[in-house]
Structure formats: C-alpha cells, structure tokens
Design a protein around this motif. Structure first.
Motif, PDB file in Angstrom:
ATOM      1  N   LYS A 238      83.804  31.274  34.337  1.00 52.80           N
ATOM      2  CA  LYS A 238      84.296  32.563  33.836  1.00 52.80           C
ATOM      3  C   LYS A 238      85.158  33.305  34.855  1.00 52.80           C
ATOM      4  CE  LYS A 238      81.993  32.333  29.927  1.00 52.80           C
ATOM      5  NZ  LYS A 238      82.668  32.255  28.599  1.00 52.80           N
ATOM      6  N   GLN A 239      85.275  32.722  36.065  1.00 47.63           N
ATOM      7  CA  GLN A 239      86.051  33.334  37.146  1.00 47.63           C
ATOM      8  C   GLN A 239      85.554  34.761  37.450  1.00 47.63           C
ATOM      9  OE1 GLN A 239      90.186  33.018  35.965  1.00 47.63           O
ATOM     10  NE2 GLN A 239      90.320  30.899  36.660  1.00 47.63           N
ATOM     11  N   LEU A 240      84.244  34.882  37.591  1.00 46.17           N
ATOM     12  CA  LEU A 240      83.645  36.171  37.907  1.00 46.17           C
ATOM     13  C   LEU A 240      83.846  36.514  39.381  1.00 46.17           C
ATOM     14  CD1 LEU A 240      80.231  35.890  36.008  1.00 46.17           C
ATOM     15  CD2 LEU A 240      82.356  36.939  35.215  1.00 46.17           C
ATOM     16  N   SER A 241      83.876  37.784  39.693  1.00 47.41           N
ATOM     17  CA  SER A 241      84.007  38.225  41.080  1.00 47.41           C
ATOM     18  C   SER A 241      82.691  37.986  41.816  1.00 47.41           C
ATOM     19  CB  SER A 241      84.355  39.709  41.133  1.00 47.41           C
ATOM     20  OG  SER A 241      83.293  40.498  40.599  1.00 47.41           O
ATOM     21  N   HIS A 242      82.749  38.049  43.158  1.00 48.59           N
ATOM     22  CA  HIS A 242      81.536  37.875  43.956  1.00 48.59           C
ATOM     23  C   HIS A 242      80.505  38.937  43.606  1.00 48.59           C
ATOM     24  CE1 HIS A 242      83.165  34.657  46.306  1.00 48.59           C
ATOM     25  NE2 HIS A 242      84.148  35.400  46.804  1.00 48.59           N
ATOM     26  N   ARG A 243      80.961  40.153  43.384  1.00 43.40           N
ATOM     27  CA  ARG A 243      80.029  41.238  43.063  1.00 43.40           C
ATOM     28  C   ARG A 243      79.356  41.001  41.715  1.00 43.40           C
ATOM     29  NH1 ARG A 243      82.084  47.308  43.751  1.00 43.40           N
ATOM     30  NH2 ARG A 243      82.155  46.485  45.880  1.00 43.40           N
ATOM     31  N   ALA A 244      80.117  40.539  40.733  1.00 45.03           N
ATOM     32  CA  ALA A 244      79.538  40.273  39.414  1.00 45.03           C
ATOM     33  C   ALA A 244      78.545  39.124  39.477  1.00 45.03           C
ATOM     34  CB  ALA A 244      80.644  39.976  38.413  1.00 45.03           C
ATOM     35  N   ALA A 245      78.892  38.080  40.240  1.00 43.45           N
ATOM     36  CA  ALA A 245      77.986  36.939  40.378  1.00 43.45           C
ATOM     37  C   ALA A 245      76.709  37.348  41.093  1.00 43.45           C
ATOM     38  CB  ALA A 245      78.680  35.813  41.143  1.00 43.45           C
ATOM     39  N   ALA A 246      76.834  38.177  42.131  1.00 44.41           N
ATOM     40  CA  ALA A 246      75.644  38.647  42.851  1.00 44.41           C
ATOM     41  C   ALA A 246      74.771  39.503  41.945  1.00 44.41           C
ATOM     42  CB  ALA A 246      76.060  39.434  44.086  1.00 44.41           C
ATOM     43  N   GLY A 247      75.389  40.344  41.128  1.00 45.25           N
ATOM     44  CA  GLY A 247      74.622  41.151  40.187  1.00 45.25           C
ATOM     45  C   GLY A 247      73.884  40.297  39.173  1.00 45.25           C
ATOM     46  N   ALA A 248      74.547  39.229  38.712  1.00 42.63           N
ATOM     47  CA  ALA A 248      73.901  38.321  37.762  1.00 42.63           C
ATOM     48  C   ALA A 248      72.714  37.609  38.407  1.00 42.63           C
ATOM     49  CB  ALA A 248      74.915  37.309  37.245  1.00 42.63           C
ATOM     50  N   LYS A 249      72.867  37.204  39.661  1.00 44.16           N
ATOM     51  CA  LYS A 249      71.766  36.536  40.362  1.00 44.16           C
ATOM     52  C   LYS A 249      70.596  37.485  40.580  1.00 44.16           C
ATOM     53  CE  LYS A 249      74.466  33.026  42.796  1.00 44.16           C
ATOM     54  NZ  LYS A 249      74.890  32.487  44.114  1.00 44.16           N
ATOM     55  N   ALA A 250      70.892  38.731  40.910  1.00 40.37           N
ATOM     56  CA  ALA A 250      69.820  39.709  41.079  1.00 40.37           C
ATOM     57  C   ALA A 250      69.080  39.920  39.765  1.00 40.37           C
ATOM     58  CB  ALA A 250      70.395  41.033  41.592  1.00 40.37           C
ATOM     59  N   GLY A 251      69.813  39.970  38.663  1.00 44.74           N
ATOM     60  CA  GLY A 251      69.184  40.121  37.355  1.00 44.74           C
ATOM     61  C   GLY A 251      68.321  38.929  36.988  1.00 44.74           C
ATOM     62  N   VAL A 252      68.800  37.726  37.294  1.00 43.80           N
ATOM     63  CA  VAL A 252      68.036  36.510  37.017  1.00 43.80           C
ATOM     64  C   VAL A 252      66.749  36.486  37.841  1.00 43.80           C
ATOM     65  CG1 VAL A 252      68.040  34.012  37.372  1.00 43.80           C
ATOM     66  CG2 VAL A 252      69.970  35.101  36.249  1.00 43.80           C
ATOM     67  N   ALA A 253      66.837  36.881  39.116  1.00 43.84           N
ATOM     68  CA  ALA A 253      65.642  36.909  39.972  1.00 43.84           C
ATOM     69  C   ALA A 253      64.620  37.913  39.456  1.00 43.84           C
ATOM     70  CB  ALA A 253      66.040  37.243  41.409  1.00 43.84           C
TER      71      ALA A 253
END
Length: 307
Positions: A238-253
C-alpha cells in the motif's frame, strides 16, 4: 539547531548538505544518510556559527515550509519570495552562544532541548523498533493483572507495584468456601500462560530458575513478530509511510494483548467450574454431591453389602 538535510531526496545523486551549530551533528547525519539511506552525494555544511563570522545570511522559510530547514546563502532577489532574510541564528545551547556581532542567537532550554533530542532519536529505525517493542510488552506488565480483576472480578486492580495489584485478590480470602480466581490460583503447567513460571516449573531442573513471565514474553514476541511481518507486507504493498506502518503495528500489538487475555481468560473460566463470574456474567457453581452411605442405592450404580 538540529541537523537538517535532504533525507527526502528522490535520488542518490541529489546533493544533500546538512548543517547544525558547529558541524558535529551534521557530520553524524551525513554518515546516517550515506549508510542507512544509500545517499552518496552528501556534503557536511558544518556549522552556522562559522557562517555568521563569514557574514552569511539566513532566510526564514515561509509558513508553508515550516517543517523544512532554514535557507542559508548569500542574499538574492529570489530570497524575498522564499522567505524573510533574518539576522537570527539558532544554536544548540547556551555554551554555543557565540555568534558573530550583529546576529541574535536563539536556543532551547535544557528541558526543551532534551525533548527535541528524544523526538529526533525516535525518528530512526532502531528507535522506532525499540519503542514498538516497549509498547507491545508493557501491557503485560502493567495491565495483565488488572485485566484479571476486570474479567473475574477477583479484586486484582491497577497499582504502582505488582503486590499492590494482587493484594486485594480473593486468592487471599481465607473464609471457608470463598471462590479463588482461576488465574491467580493456577497450578501446574497452565501457569506459564498467566506468567507464573516459578509455580509452573517448581522443582524442574534449570527451568525453575526462569523468572515469572518468561514463557509468556517468548510467546508474545513470536506472535507479535509474525503479525508485524504481515503489517510490513501490507505497508509495502500500500506504500504506507513509516508513521502509518508504526501506528498499524502498535494497534496490532494492542489487539494481541486484549485477544490473548480474553482467550485464556475464557479457557481458565471454562476449566474451573466452581468459579462463578467472568466479564460480568454469573453462573451457578457446580454442586458437589455429598458422599452416600455405604450400601445406599445411587441411580445408575449398584452396591453390594457384604457384611
């Protein structure tokens, strides 16, 4: 000021010139751009203090470019369109308050400087990864026991210490017939799933030296790592930004923590038929029949009195 530069450069051939107060941090940033971002055409612009002694000018970027570094160079007609020409220079701190005469220096206080330093460090890949792992594991230390109280209404609560969390639990209720929390009163190997390794491996060679929460931490690290790999694949696609990817990982955790608690809370509740409460739902505990007199007829069974 903090080192600035072209970390957003589109190609490795773009000239990138970071600068800072005296040139040290900009030199480190040059190395980071070369080693971590693959840029090769990088030059250290060194320090703005020496620039003031050479009579250089500074241009304050327009508001629409507030996140970019200041424009440094000789005054040009085009500067009026790019921003305001100023005689103000930002230095790293009070010890570097030594600009040439005619220039005004600006610097952060120690507190603001420390906060800004931390924000800059958190932008690196290693810092983001460390922060994410801290986010993933911290709930199991600070919230795992209070969630036990939330699910089983056993008395466990949020507190500043582990003992403060479990002290009100009903496992310490000595009254006859008092119900005992399924998590806090676990026994055997099942204790590893609620972080009581010392009870699960009591008397087992070597394993009894493991600290509480060791196995649960390993389970969480493996599960979260695999889930984050999936997030990375989606972020790349999806070509997400680093901030968006980090937010997604935090949500998954965070989702993993709550899902783990709910699943194993339900398992422990189902395994303990005597405990009455789970997530506000109350059931009638199983009633154990009193032992029958020898020779008394019991439905489905036959006894023979041999006396």
């Amino acid at each position: 000021g903090a080192a600035e530069g072209g970390s957003t450069a589109s190609t490795s051939n773009t000239l990138v010139v970071p600068y800072c107060t005296v040139g040290y941090r900009s030199g480190l940033y040059c190395r980071e751009l070369a080693n971590e971002h693959g840029l090769r055409n990088v030059r250290n612009g060194e320090g703005v203090l020496m620039w003031t002694f050479e009579g250089g000018s500074f241009v304050r970027p327009p508001k629409k470019a507030s996140g970019e570094g200041a424009i440094v160079g000789k005054p040009r007609v085009a500067d009026a369109e790019q921003g305001e020409v100023v005689r103000e220079v930002h230095v790293y701190g009070k010890p570097w308050d030594c600009a040439a005469e005619g220039y005004t220096t600006v610097y952060f206080s120690n507190t603001k400087g420390a906060l800004k330093f931390l924000r800059e460090k958190l932008k690196s890949k290693a810092a983001r990864s460390s922060a994410l792992w801290a986010w993933a594991l911290a709930p199991f230390y600070f919230l795992f026991t209070p969630v036990c109280g939330l699910m089983f209404n056993c008395g466990c609560k949020l507190a500043l210490s582990k003992w403060g969390m479990v002290e009100p639990c009903n496992v310490y209720d000595s009254r006859p017939g008092a119900h005992k929390c399924p998590w806090c009163s676990c026994s055997g190997l099942s204790c590893i799933f609620v972080g009581v390794d010392t009870r699960a491996f009591r008397g087992v060679l070597f394993l009894d030296m493991l600290p509480d929460g060791c196995v649960l931490t390993v389970i969480t690290v493996i599960a979260v790592w695999r889930l984050w790999k999936g997030v990375d694949r989606v972020a790349t696609a999806k070509q997400l930004s680093h901030r968006a990817a980090a937010g997604a990982k935090a949500g998954v955790a965070t989702a993993w923590f709550w899902l783990y608690c709910l699943i194993f809370g339900a398992i422990f509740f189902a395994a303990d038929s005597d405990y009455p409460e789970f997530l506000g739902w109350t059931r009638t505990p199983a009633q154990h029949a009193a032992p029958h007199a020898f020779g008394e007829e019991v439905p489905g069974r036959f006894f023979v009195n041999a006396s």
